[in-house]
Design an enzyme around this catalytic site. Structure first.
Site, PDB file in Angstrom:
ATOM      1  N   HIS A 141       0.674   5.505   0.916  1.00  0.00           N
ATOM      2  CA  HIS A 141       0.036   6.438   1.750  1.00  0.00           C
ATOM      3  C   HIS A 141       0.551   7.769   0.713  1.00  0.00           C
ATOM      4  O   HIS A 141       1.211   8.215   0.288  1.00  0.00           O
ATOM      5  CB  HIS A 141       0.965   6.799   3.049  1.00  0.00           C
ATOM      6  CG  HIS A 141       0.404   5.796   4.323  1.00  0.00           C
ATOM      7  ND1 HIS A 141      -0.390   5.502   4.883  1.00  0.00           N
ATOM      8  CD2 HIS A 141       1.425   4.429   3.788  1.00  0.00           C
ATOM      9  CE1 HIS A 141      -0.362   4.212   5.917  1.00  0.00           C
ATOM     10  NE2 HIS A 141       0.734   3.774   5.499  1.00  0.00           N
ATOM     11  N   HIS A 154       0.858  -1.472  -0.059  1.00  0.00           N
ATOM     12  CA  HIS A 154      -0.101   0.171  -0.197  1.00  0.00           C
ATOM     13  C   HIS A 154       0.803   1.322  -0.218  1.00  0.00           C
ATOM     14  O   HIS A 154       2.123   1.382   0.423  1.00  0.00           O
ATOM     15  CB  HIS A 154      -0.909   0.070   0.867  1.00  0.00           C
ATOM     16  CG  HIS A 154      -0.193   0.076   2.440  1.00  0.00           C
ATOM     17  ND1 HIS A 154       0.582  -0.645   3.017  1.00  0.00           N
ATOM     18  CD2 HIS A 154      -0.087   0.330   3.781  1.00  0.00           C
ATOM     19  CE1 HIS A 154       0.866  -1.115   3.921  1.00  0.00           C
ATOM     20  NE2 HIS A 154       0.469   0.357   4.624  1.00  0.00           N
TER      21      HIS A 154
END
Length: 140
Positions: A104, A102
């Site tokens: 951010h 992932h």
């Protein structure tokens, strides 16, 4: 280490846990971080499971990074930010706590500090509002 298909992001992808969705395409999903370090803090994840960048299939990274770029532009616009911080962690020693690749995406303005990651969840109504602002700023 192997990919754990029961991590929280895999559960979000399967619809087992709700999220405040910002963007979705065939390769990725973007949603609000429930413990934001800045207003507009968004996460972008691949739909195909990989533990982190180190074990991701290279063919998956191009479409994923295109989504990161698209979402970053929308976050910057939605929050009238001067810039965008993009963070990505690999393994515990580097700060990774959810073992699904992932990114951010955090809008940034000079002189404004990030909030600490305390484990305190944000108000769902605020996250829904922020998600709507970002969706409204998305362009093709």
């Amino acid at each position: 280490m192997n990919y754990d298909s029961n991590n929280i992001f895999a559960k979000i992808l399967r619809g087992e846990i709700p999220c405040h969705k910002v963007y979705e395409d065939d390769h990725s999903l973007a949603f609000m971080d429930v413990m934001p370090q800045a207003d507009g803090h968004t996460l972008v994840i691949p739909k195909r499971g990989s533990r982190n960048l180190l074990d991701a299939e290279p063919v998956e990274l191009g479409p994923l990074l295109a989504s990161v770029q698209k979402v970053s532009r929308a976050v910057r616009k939605a929050f009238n930010a001067e810039g965008v911080l993009i963070q990505q962690f690999n393994e515990p020693a580097a700060g990774q706590t959810v073992f699904h690749l992932h990114f951010h995406v955090l809008p940034r303005t000079a002189g404004t500090a990030l909030r600490p990651h305390t484990g305190q969840m944000a108000d769902p109504a605020l996250l829904a509002d922020h998600a709507g602002r970002i969706r409204g700023a998305l362009t093709d």
